[in-house]
Structures are given as C-alpha cells and as structure tokens.
Design a protein around this motif. Structure first.
Motif, PDB file in Angstrom:
ATOM      1  N   VAL A  65      -4.574  -0.513  -4.755  1.00  0.00           N
ATOM      2  CA  VAL A  65      -3.783  -1.143  -5.199  1.00  0.00           C
ATOM      3  C   VAL A  65      -3.198  -2.248  -6.559  1.00  0.00           C
ATOM      4  CG1 VAL A  65      -1.519  -2.654  -4.288  1.00  0.00           C
ATOM      5  CG2 VAL A  65      -3.171  -0.947  -3.063  1.00  0.00           C
ATOM      6  N   VAL A  66      -4.603  -3.220  -6.526  1.00  0.00           N
ATOM      7  CA  VAL A  66      -4.388  -3.920  -7.246  1.00  0.00           C
ATOM      8  C   VAL A  66      -4.446  -3.350  -8.865  1.00  0.00           C
ATOM      9  CG1 VAL A  66      -6.410  -5.556  -7.697  1.00  0.00           C
ATOM     10  CG2 VAL A  66      -5.619  -5.831  -5.524  1.00  0.00           C
ATOM     11  N   VAL A  67      -6.079  -2.455  -8.773  1.00  0.00           N
ATOM     12  CA  VAL A  67      -5.584  -1.550 -10.022  1.00  0.00           C
ATOM     13  C   VAL A  67      -5.078  -1.189 -10.526  1.00  0.00           C
ATOM     14  CG1 VAL A  67      -7.625   0.249 -10.786  1.00  0.00           C
ATOM     15  CG2 VAL A  67      -8.653  -1.774  -9.078  1.00  0.00           C
ATOM     16  N   THR A  68      -3.738  -0.298  -9.115  1.00  0.00           N
ATOM     17  CA  THR A  68      -2.389   0.335  -9.647  1.00  0.00           C
ATOM     18  C   THR A  68      -1.614  -0.718 -10.159  1.00  0.00           C
ATOM     19  OG1 THR A  68      -2.956   2.190  -8.300  1.00  0.00           O
ATOM     20  CG2 THR A  68      -1.257   1.359  -9.054  1.00  0.00           C
ATOM     21  N   LYS A  69      -0.893  -1.911  -9.780  1.00  0.00           N
ATOM     22  CA  LYS A  69      -0.338  -2.720  -9.684  1.00  0.00           C
ATOM     23  C   LYS A  69      -0.683  -3.693 -10.899  1.00  0.00           C
ATOM     24  CE  LYS A  69       2.492  -5.048  -6.582  1.00  0.00           C
ATOM     25  NZ  LYS A  69       3.335  -4.616  -7.570  1.00  0.00           N
ATOM     26  N   CYS A  70      -1.598  -4.112 -11.869  1.00  0.00           N
ATOM     27  CA  CYS A  70      -2.212  -4.901 -12.468  1.00  0.00           C
ATOM     28  C   CYS A  70      -1.275  -4.076 -13.994  1.00  0.00           C
ATOM     29  CB  CYS A  70      -3.240  -5.446 -13.046  1.00  0.00           C
ATOM     30  SG  CYS A  70      -4.229  -3.663 -13.564  1.00  0.00           S
ATOM     31  N   HIS A  71      -1.927  -2.478 -14.069  1.00  0.00           N
ATOM     32  CA  HIS A  71      -1.130  -1.282 -14.902  1.00  0.00           C
ATOM     33  C   HIS A  71       0.601  -1.620 -14.784  1.00  0.00           C
ATOM     34  CE1 HIS A  71      -1.372   1.277 -18.278  1.00  0.00           C
ATOM     35  NE2 HIS A  71      -0.933   2.130 -17.457  1.00  0.00           N
ATOM     36  N   GLU A  72       1.033  -1.976 -15.929  1.00  0.00           N
ATOM     37  CA  GLU A  72       1.954  -1.901 -16.005  1.00  0.00           C
ATOM     38  C   GLU A  72       2.761  -0.787 -17.492  1.00  0.00           C
ATOM     39  OE1 GLU A  72       5.951  -1.307 -15.611  1.00  0.00           O
ATOM     40  OE2 GLU A  72       5.499  -2.085 -14.169  1.00  0.00           O
TER      41      GLU A  72
ATOM     42  N   VAL B 189       0.935  -0.952  -0.132  1.00  0.00           N
ATOM     43  CA  VAL B 189      -0.093   0.212  -0.671  1.00  0.00           C
ATOM     44  C   VAL B 189       0.980   1.110  -0.236  1.00  0.00           C
ATOM     45  CG1 VAL B 189      -1.618   1.638   1.335  1.00  0.00           C
ATOM     46  CG2 VAL B 189      -1.641  -1.383   0.977  1.00  0.00           C
ATOM     47  N   GLU B 190       1.981   1.095   0.562  1.00  0.00           N
ATOM     48  CA  GLU B 190       2.208   1.954   0.962  1.00  0.00           C
ATOM     49  C   GLU B 190       3.264   2.610   0.142  1.00  0.00           C
ATOM     50  OE1 GLU B 190       3.987   2.498   6.009  1.00  0.00           O
ATOM     51  OE2 GLU B 190       4.917   1.668   4.255  1.00  0.00           O
TER      52      GLU B 190
ATOM     53  N   CYS C 236      -5.450   0.400   7.160  1.00  0.00           N
ATOM     54  CA  CYS C 236      -4.414   0.440   5.497  1.00  0.00           C
ATOM     55  C   CYS C 236      -5.201  -0.575   4.404  1.00  0.00           C
ATOM     56  CB  CYS C 236      -3.243   0.086   5.922  1.00  0.00           C
ATOM     57  SG  CYS C 236      -2.044  -0.011   4.574  1.00  0.00           S
ATOM     58  N   LEU C 237      -5.527  -1.714   4.894  1.00  0.00           N
ATOM     59  CA  LEU C 237      -5.892  -2.310   4.045  1.00  0.00           C
ATOM     60  C   LEU C 237      -6.854  -2.074   2.948  1.00  0.00           C
ATOM     61  CD1 LEU C 237      -4.261  -5.843   5.586  1.00  0.00           C
ATOM     62  CD2 LEU C 237      -3.649  -4.508   3.922  1.00  0.00           C
ATOM     63  N   THR C 238      -7.774  -1.508   3.938  1.00  0.00           N
ATOM     64  CA  THR C 238      -8.610  -1.197   2.978  1.00  0.00           C
ATOM     65  C   THR C 238      -8.958  -0.900   1.099  1.00  0.00           C
ATOM     66  OG1 THR C 238      -8.633   0.984   4.119  1.00  0.00           O
ATOM     67  CG2 THR C 238     -10.693  -0.689   4.516  1.00  0.00           C
TER      68      THR C 238
ATOM     69  N   PHE D 103      -3.317   7.525   3.579  1.00  0.00           N
ATOM     70  CA  PHE D 103      -2.602   8.332   4.460  1.00  0.00           C
ATOM     71  C   PHE D 103      -2.782   8.654   5.911  1.00  0.00           C
ATOM     72  CE2 PHE D 103      -2.766  10.454   0.453  1.00  0.00           C
ATOM     73  CZ  PHE D 103      -1.319  10.941   0.198  1.00  0.00           C
ATOM     74  N   ILE D 104      -2.067   7.787   6.662  1.00  0.00           N
ATOM     75  CA  ILE D 104      -2.559   7.972   7.826  1.00  0.00           C
ATOM     76  C   ILE D 104      -3.291   8.533   8.483  1.00  0.00           C
ATOM     77  CG2 ILE D 104      -0.337   7.530   9.122  1.00  0.00           C
ATOM     78  CD1 ILE D 104      -0.860   5.470  10.817  1.00  0.00           C
ATOM     79  N   ASP D 105      -2.255   9.741   8.136  1.00  0.00           N
ATOM     80  CA  ASP D 105      -2.320  10.810   9.343  1.00  0.00           C
ATOM     81  C   ASP D 105      -3.956  11.350   8.786  1.00  0.00           C
ATOM     82  OD1 ASP D 105      -1.940  11.763   6.537  1.00  0.00           O
ATOM     83  OD2 ASP D 105      -0.019  13.549   6.999  1.00  0.00           O
ATOM     84  N   LYS D 106      -4.417  11.215   7.527  1.00  0.00           N
ATOM     85  CA  LYS D 106      -5.869  11.806   7.509  1.00  0.00           C
ATOM     86  C   LYS D 106      -6.788  10.956   7.621  1.00  0.00           C
ATOM     87  CE  LYS D 106      -4.095  14.913   4.269  1.00  0.00           C
ATOM     88  NZ  LYS D 106      -4.087  15.895   4.561  1.00  0.00           N
ATOM     89  N   TRP D 107      -6.279   9.824   7.906  1.00  0.00           N
ATOM     90  CA  TRP D 107      -7.324   8.962   9.018  1.00  0.00           C
ATOM     91  C   TRP D 107      -7.282   9.519  10.460  1.00  0.00           C
ATOM     92  CZ3 TRP D 107     -10.323   3.849   7.831  1.00  0.00           C
ATOM     93  CH2 TRP D 107     -10.423   3.935   6.517  1.00  0.00           C
ATOM     94  N   ARG D 108      -6.175   9.657  11.030  1.00  0.00           N
ATOM     95  CA  ARG D 108      -5.628  10.164  12.833  1.00  0.00           C
ATOM     96  C   ARG D 108      -6.173  11.936  13.009  1.00  0.00           C
ATOM     97  NH1 ARG D 108      -0.330  12.523  13.039  1.00  0.00           N
ATOM     98  NH2 ARG D 108      -1.125  13.273  11.678  1.00  0.00           N
ATOM     99  N   ASP D 109      -6.343  12.320  11.772  1.00  0.00           N
ATOM    100  CA  ASP D 109      -7.103  13.776  12.000  1.00  0.00           C
ATOM    101  C   ASP D 109      -8.253  14.105  12.386  1.00  0.00           C
ATOM    102  OD1 ASP D 109      -4.446  14.933  11.811  1.00  0.00           O
ATOM    103  OD2 ASP D 109      -5.112  15.367   9.907  1.00  0.00           O
ATOM    104  N   TYR D 110      -9.361  12.397  11.290  1.00  0.00           N
ATOM    105  CA  TYR D 110     -10.661  12.739  11.012  1.00  0.00           C
ATOM    106  C   TYR D 110     -10.790  11.725  12.390  1.00  0.00           C
ATOM    107  CZ  TYR D 110     -15.334  10.521   9.961  1.00  0.00           C
ATOM    108  OH  TYR D 110     -16.029  10.705   9.707  1.00  0.00           O
ATOM    109  N   PHE D 111     -10.629  10.734  12.770  1.00  0.00           N
ATOM    110  CA  PHE D 111     -10.623  10.480  13.895  1.00  0.00           C
ATOM    111  C   PHE D 111     -11.111  10.753  15.296  1.00  0.00           C
ATOM    112  CE2 PHE D 111     -11.219   6.738  11.453  1.00  0.00           C
ATOM    113  CZ  PHE D 111     -12.031   5.907  11.560  1.00  0.00           C
ATOM    114  N   ASN D 112      -9.875  11.940  15.116  1.00  0.00           N
ATOM    115  CA  ASN D 112      -8.932  12.843  16.294  1.00  0.00           C
ATOM    116  C   ASN D 112     -10.343  14.507  17.162  1.00  0.00           C
ATOM    117  OD1 ASN D 112      -6.603  11.609  18.525  1.00  0.00           O
ATOM    118  ND2 ASN D 112      -5.892  12.083  16.259  1.00  0.00           N
ATOM    119  N   CYS D 113     -11.095  14.268  15.547  1.00  0.00           N
ATOM    120  CA  CYS D 113     -11.581  15.857  15.681  1.00  0.00           C
ATOM    121  C   CYS D 113     -13.140  15.197  15.389  1.00  0.00           C
ATOM    122  CB  CYS D 113     -11.533  15.814  13.711  1.00  0.00           C
ATOM    123  SG  CYS D 113     -10.564  16.852  13.347  1.00  0.00           S
ATOM    124  N   LEU D 114     -13.097  13.827  15.440  1.00  0.00           N
ATOM    125  CA  LEU D 114     -14.809  13.728  16.197  1.00  0.00           C
ATOM    126  C   LEU D 114     -14.283  13.375  17.457  1.00  0.00           C
ATOM    127  CD1 LEU D 114     -15.051  10.309  13.359  1.00  0.00           C
ATOM    128  CD2 LEU D 114     -16.686  12.845  13.737  1.00  0.00           C
ATOM    129  N   SER D 115     -12.976  13.067  17.872  1.00  0.00           N
ATOM    130  CA  SER D 115     -12.820  12.378  19.900  1.00  0.00           C
ATOM    131  C   SER D 115     -14.161  14.247  20.100  1.00  0.00           C
ATOM    132  CB  SER D 115     -11.772  12.330  20.166  1.00  0.00           C
ATOM    133  OG  SER D 115     -11.979  10.799  19.425  1.00  0.00           O
TER     134      SER D 115
END
Length: 708
Positions: free
Chosen positions: A646-653, A516-517, A639-641, A695-707
């Motif tokens: 990733v599959v769509v990206t990697k099958c195109h070479e 993913v990264e 992350c694995l969502t 991006f994990i920081d986008k997820w983190r900011d989203y859930f921290n804003c809900l808290s």
C-alpha cells in the motif's frame, strides 16, 4: 456610501486573512517559499478582489481629500501585493482553468488601469494646483506601470507552466522507475520499514522539488514580481508617512465614503505590509535554493532564454488553425497572420523573461549577505560545540545525500539544487515520520501481539458451509471483522472495558484495512461489499446494533455461547425470508445491504458452530470471546501484511498537482504503521502468488485446504 466603504474594508480583510493563512501554513510546514493554499486565483477570490478595488475604479465619486487620494492609490498598491502573492497558484491549474482565470484577471486589472488613467487625465486623481496631489498623480502612474508589468508576468508565467509540468512529469516517471528498481535490488523479498522509508523519501524529494508551485516560486518571474511588490509597498509607506507628517491631512477626507476611508486605508496598508512577506521570502528562496557561483554566472547570462519559456508558443505557431475555412486565400491569410502574431508574442515573451532575470539580480547581493551571516553563525556555534560534527565528514550521510540527489527534479539539467536545500527537504520527511511514529495505534498493536499466525482467516469461514443464497457473495477484509466484532459485543458476560478495548482496536485497524481494500482490491465486485461493511460498522460501533437488531437485547434464556450463536443464525434466517436477493452491481439499496450482512453473519456463525459441533454446549462466553478476538487479530494481521505494498502504491501519484499531498499522506501512513510492519515482518506468509495476498478469499481457501 460609508457602508459601502466598510464593505470594501471587509473584502480587503478577507484577502489579508487568506494571505496570512498561507504564511502560517508555510511556516508550520517549513516551506519558506510559501505555497498558495488558501489565497489562490479563482472565481471567488477574483470577486472579493474586485470588491476591494472599488475605490480605484470609482469614476463618479469626487475624492478631493488627501486621505481619499491616498486610499485610492493605496488600493492599487494592495492589488500589486495580492497579484505577487497569487502568482504561484497558477501552477495548480490545468490548461482550461489557467486560461479562464488569466483572462478574468486580465479583464479586472485592465479595467482598473483604464479607469485610473481616465481619472488621472480628468484630474480626479491629483490636482495641478496642489504639490502633494501632483505626487499622488506620479504615484498613480507608477502603480499603473507596476500593475501592467505584473499582468504581463502572470500571462507569461501561464504560458510557461504547462510546458514546465510536462518536463517535470517526464522526469518524475523516470525517477519513479529508478526508485522501484532500487527497492527490488535492495530488498528482493519482503519490504522492511527501513527500505520503505528510503523509497518514500525518494518520492518525497521528487514531489517537493517537482511541485508545480515550488518550480514557479523559484522562477525568475516570481522573483521579479517579489521585487515589484516590495517597491510598491515602500512607495505606499512613503505616501502614508507623508500624510501622517501633516496632521491635518490625516483627517482630510471629503468623499461620500466619509470615515470609512480611514478604515480602508489602515486595513489595505496593513495588508500590503503583511502580503509583502511571502513574495519577499520567495525571492530569497528562489536564490538561496540554487545559489552558487555557477548559478550566478548562468543567471547573469540573461540573454539565454530556456526553451520551456517559449515552447508553448512555438507549438501554437506550428499547429494549424483550429477551425475550417472554405476559402483557401482566407485560410492562407489567417495562417500567416497567426504566425506573425505568434512571432511577436515569442519576442515579447523572451523580452519579459530577460527583464525578469535582470530584475531578479537586484536582491542577489542581499541574499548573499544573508547567507554569509547564516554561515558565520553556524561556524561560530561549531567552534563552541564540543559534540559538533563537521558537515560532510560522515561518509554514510554523504552517500545518502548523493543517492537522494538523483531524485531532484529540475527544469534545467545544468542547474543543481543546493546541498542545504536538499538536506532541509530530507529532514522535513524525517520529522514527519518521527511525528507520525508517536501517533501509532496502540490498541491495534496490542491486539496484533495476541495473534501468533493467520489461522483465524480460515476459521471464520469454512468451505464446508453451504451457501445461504443461490448467488454467493465475494468477501472482503472489513466485513468479517465487523461481523465478528458484532458477535463479541453481544456477549453479556464480558466486561465492558474489555469490549471497549476490542472496539477501539478494531476501529483503529479498520482505518488501515480500508486503505488496503481501496488501494489493492478495489474491483467492482468488491465495492458493494466494502460499502456495506462501512455502513454496518457505523451501526455496530455507534448504536450497538447489527442490521437494526439490538446486540444487547437477547431473550433471558439466550445466555450461553452456543445459544447466542444460534440466535444470530435464526435472526439471519428470518431476515432472509424477507429479502429478495438481486445483483449486487445494481443500486445499493437496503435489500442488498441486508443480504450482504446476512450472508456474512450466516457463514461465520455456521463456521464456528461447525468447528465445535458436539462441544458447543461446553463453550463459555469467555472462551467464545477469546476465539472471536483471536480470529479478528489474525484477519487484521493477514490484511496488514499488505501495508508495505500500500505504501509503495500510494506514494506514486500520476496527477502532478496531487503528488505532494499524496506523498505527505503516505509518509504519515508509514510513520504510523512502522511498528506494525516490523511486528509482522517475521511471520511466514502462506504460499500464495503475491498478486493474491490482498484478497481474503485466497487466504481463506489456502488455510481451509490445509485443514482436515
């Protein structure tokens, strides 16, 4: 000299083993056109071939024995076999490599042909007083002709390959766009495993039928080289049988190579027999993949030479000379000479193509007979099988194949891949997916089932924690996973089998997190963090250490969850006083590694301590381990969502030579992660822009804003 003979035999054996490796690879992957994977045309193989061809180029050593003469001529037959095997490997090269290797092969073969002609003229090969050696001289001339034809075929194929790649690449880009549109129309929301399978299969068809080696293996030049290879082996066998009939001739070696001649003879004859399999199968494949009445009629029209055979020469003809000339008269002369020379080359190229098409007609009768026998056998099995389904009666399957046919890449638009071949390529993708599904990461799947949402992404790093450094570091998916796992390992009261299970789960998960990264957030600012996470994970998993600190070596009084977290916090602070923080875009030295890891550990331990604040003393090691496992599972799930993307990206070479292996790896990835994709399918994603999901920081900011 006998040692040199053994050296020649060993070199020949290396060539045979490489050809056998390609045979095994083709059989295992059910690619009966046998792509060149091990035995390819390059500097190393040309050097080994040159050693194996020592006998035909040896002008100084008289070889009057019958065994000597046949071994010398047999080496030429062995070279014919190797050249026929090497032809598809030209398709894997770029223009510079193609030019270099073709020139090197030309020099090797022309040198051998000249030396053999000298030996025929000086009676080193053949003796006018001996009827048997007169036959050897005739055979030598025949092999000279076959080698010359094969050399011309290689050169003509090289001129065609570059233009063929351009045509196929343009058709691939159009097919890729069509597949993306189909994917969006079929599933406008989140991608399911079924839709991903169809998308990957579309690219599998394009990569398989658009493979440069597949196209070259199915060409008229490859079929012609296969016919020549078979003829050369038959002549070689005839000579050898003639020698064996005369018992005395079997041991009639009079050269300085002595008994090593027999070793060379046996090895190279075996190599000719084994090496004939692949060219013969390619010849069959080139016909059977497209065989139909329409194809036979188009093929019989041998005077029709498609544009891609001569396009490169026409391009050179229309181009200007690649160097400057001061004199206008000289420039005109050079330009006119170039045009005349290229007109001759175009005529020669067209003649070679027509001749190859004529030669390729020879095995059509045998292929038709073989296909008829196969059809009869299938009909016979159908008659006695109660559960058999007549092919073509399943409307859904028929529609599926019609859909796949849009993604078949062919040089000629008026040609059509046979249904049997298309079905075989499609089935190969299904087999690989089914095989990969049996290799799904079981520990990771179990850990993800314990996760019910994504809240752990916000819990691991609170926005209320002040930065440890003046310059804060960005975050990636893998680093907090490794850091949380390091804390979990350090808890002494947790049973070893539970800790080992968590380690196995994280190890399996990090393999996909890395994908993913690398595929979706490989920006420069994240690369150093990702590298640090890889180094830290190796330290944690193998040595049970975190930045050199033993995770199992606490002070006796550090025995509660709160104290262990405080111990990590103090360790980080002590480390910070010794580390000078510098720009992470500079060299990845030890100070950068320590500061990145320290920043991650500080923020995670402070976030956990902050979330429990007054109740930290009541937190047991078991509860902390459960909390850490939950956060790890949530981060992995979040992350694995991104796996469908990733599959769509990697099958195109984009690189045509790497396209087939890239799609193969993507099919393997999809098969392994099908269950994970299905398990995460129904979870509600945060309200983020699709471009922010990797991006994990986008997820983190989203859930921290809900808290609160």
């Amino acid at each position: 000299m006998p040692l040199i003979g053994i050296y020649i035999a060993v070199a020949s054996l290396f060539c045979i083993l490489a050809m056998v490796a390609d045979l095994i690879h083709g059989l295992r992957n059910r690619k009966l056109w046998f792509p060149c994977k091990t035995f390819t045309l390059n500097a190393a193989s040309l050097t080994v071939i040159a050693v194996a061809m020592k006998l035909p180029v040896d002008l100084s050593n008289p070889m009057r024995g019958v065994a000597d003469q046949i071994a010398k001529i047999g080496s030429m037959a062995f070279l014919c076999t190797m050249m026929a095997n090497l032809l598809p490997s030209l398709a894997t090269m770029n223009s510079k490599e193609l030019l270099t290797n073709i020139i090197a092969l030309d020099i090797l073969v022309i040198t051998l042909i000249v030396n053999v002609c000298i030996q025929i003229y000086t009676d080193v090969i053949g003796d006018p007083a001996d009827d048997f050696t007169i036959l050897v001289k005739i055979m030598a001339l025949s092999y000279v002709a076959m080698l010359l034809i094969l050399l011309i075929i290689h050169t003509c194929s090289g001129l065609t390959i570059l233009k063929s790649k351009q045509i196929i690449d343009l058709k691939y880009q159009a097919g890729h766009e069509t597949s993306l549109k189909d994917l969006e129309l079929q599933q406008p929301g989140r991608l399911t495993a079924e839709k991903l399978q169809q998308h990957v299969k579309n690219h599998w068809i394009m990569a398989g039928t658009g493979s440069p080696q597949f196209i070259t293996a199915c060409s008229a030049t490859t079929s012609a080289s296969g016919v020549i290879c078979v003829v050369s082996t038959i002549l070689y066998a005839y000579m050898l049988v003639s020698m064996i009939i005369d018992d005395e001739s079997l041991l009639d070696y009079k050269s300085d190579y002595k008994g090593s001649i027999l070793v060379i003879l046996i090895i190279q004859f075996s190599g000719s027999l084994v090496g004939t399999i692949a060219p013969l199968c390619r010849c069959y494949a080139a016909l059977s993949f497209k065989l139909s009445i329409k194809w036979i009629w188009n093929h019989i029209k041998v005077f029709k030479v498609e544009s891609y055979w001569t396009q490169k020469l026409y391009d050179w003809k229309r181009s200007s000379i690649p160097f400057s000339v001061s004199s206008r008269k000289i420039k005109i002369f050079i330009q006119n000479f170039k045009v005349i020379f290229l007109i001759i080359c175009i005529g020669l190229q067209m003649t070679v193509v027509v001749a190859c098409k004529m030669i390729a007609l020879i095995p059509i009768f045998f292929v038709i007979c073989g296909l008829f026998c196969i059809w009869c056998w299938k009909w016979f099995k159908t008659m006695f099988s109660a559960s058999s389904i007549v092919e073509g009666q399943n409307p859904e399957q028929q529609e599926n194949f019609n859909g796949l046919r849009r993604y078949v890449l062919q040089l000629q638009d008026d040609m059509e891949l046979s249904k049997r071949t298309l079905k075989s390529i499609s089935k190969s993708a299904n087999r690989l997916i089914k095989k990969a599904e049996k290799q799904q990461p079981s520990n990771l799947v179990k850990l993800l089932r314990e996760s019910k949402g994504f809240e752990g992404v916000g819990k691991h790093d609170s926005l209320h924690i002040p930065p440890l450094f003046a310059q804060d570091y960005p975050d990636c998916w893998s680093l907090p996973l490794v850091t949380l796992t390091a804390i979990a390992i350090s808890l002494p009261k947790i049973q070893n089998n539970i800790v080992d299970r968590l380690l196995s789960s994280v190890s399996e998960g990090l393999a996909y997190v890395t994908l993913v990264e690398e595929s979706l957030n490989a920006n420069d600012e994240y690369v150093s963090i990702q590298k640090a996470a890889k180094v830290l994970w190796l330290e944690v998993e193998v040595s049970n250490k975190w930045v050199g600190v033993n995770l199992k070596n606490h002070a006796p009084e550090v025995n509660t969850a709160g104290l262990i977290l405080q111990w990590f916090k103090n360790t980080v602070k002590n480390m910070v006083t010794e580390v000078q923080v510098i720009d992470i875009k500079s060299a990845n030295d030890n100070s950068i590694y320590q500061s990145i890891c320290a920043n991650s550990m500080y923020r995670i331990t402070e976030s956990i301590l902050f979330s429990y604040h007054t109740n930290i003393d009541e937190l047991s090691q078991e509860d902390l381990f459960t909390e850490l496992s939950s956060m790890i599972a949530d981060i992995l799930a979040a992350c694995l969502t991104n796996l469908p993307q990733v599959v769509v990206t990697k099958c195109h070479e984009r690189v045509i030579e790497k396209r087939e292996s890239s799609v193969n790896a993507t099919v393997q990835l999809l098969g392994e992660t099908t269950q994970i994709i299905n398990n995460l399918q129904d979870r509600e994603l945060p309200d983020l822009n699709p471009a922010e999901l990797p991006f994990i920081d986008k997820w983190r900011d989203y859930f921290n804003c809900l808290s609160p």
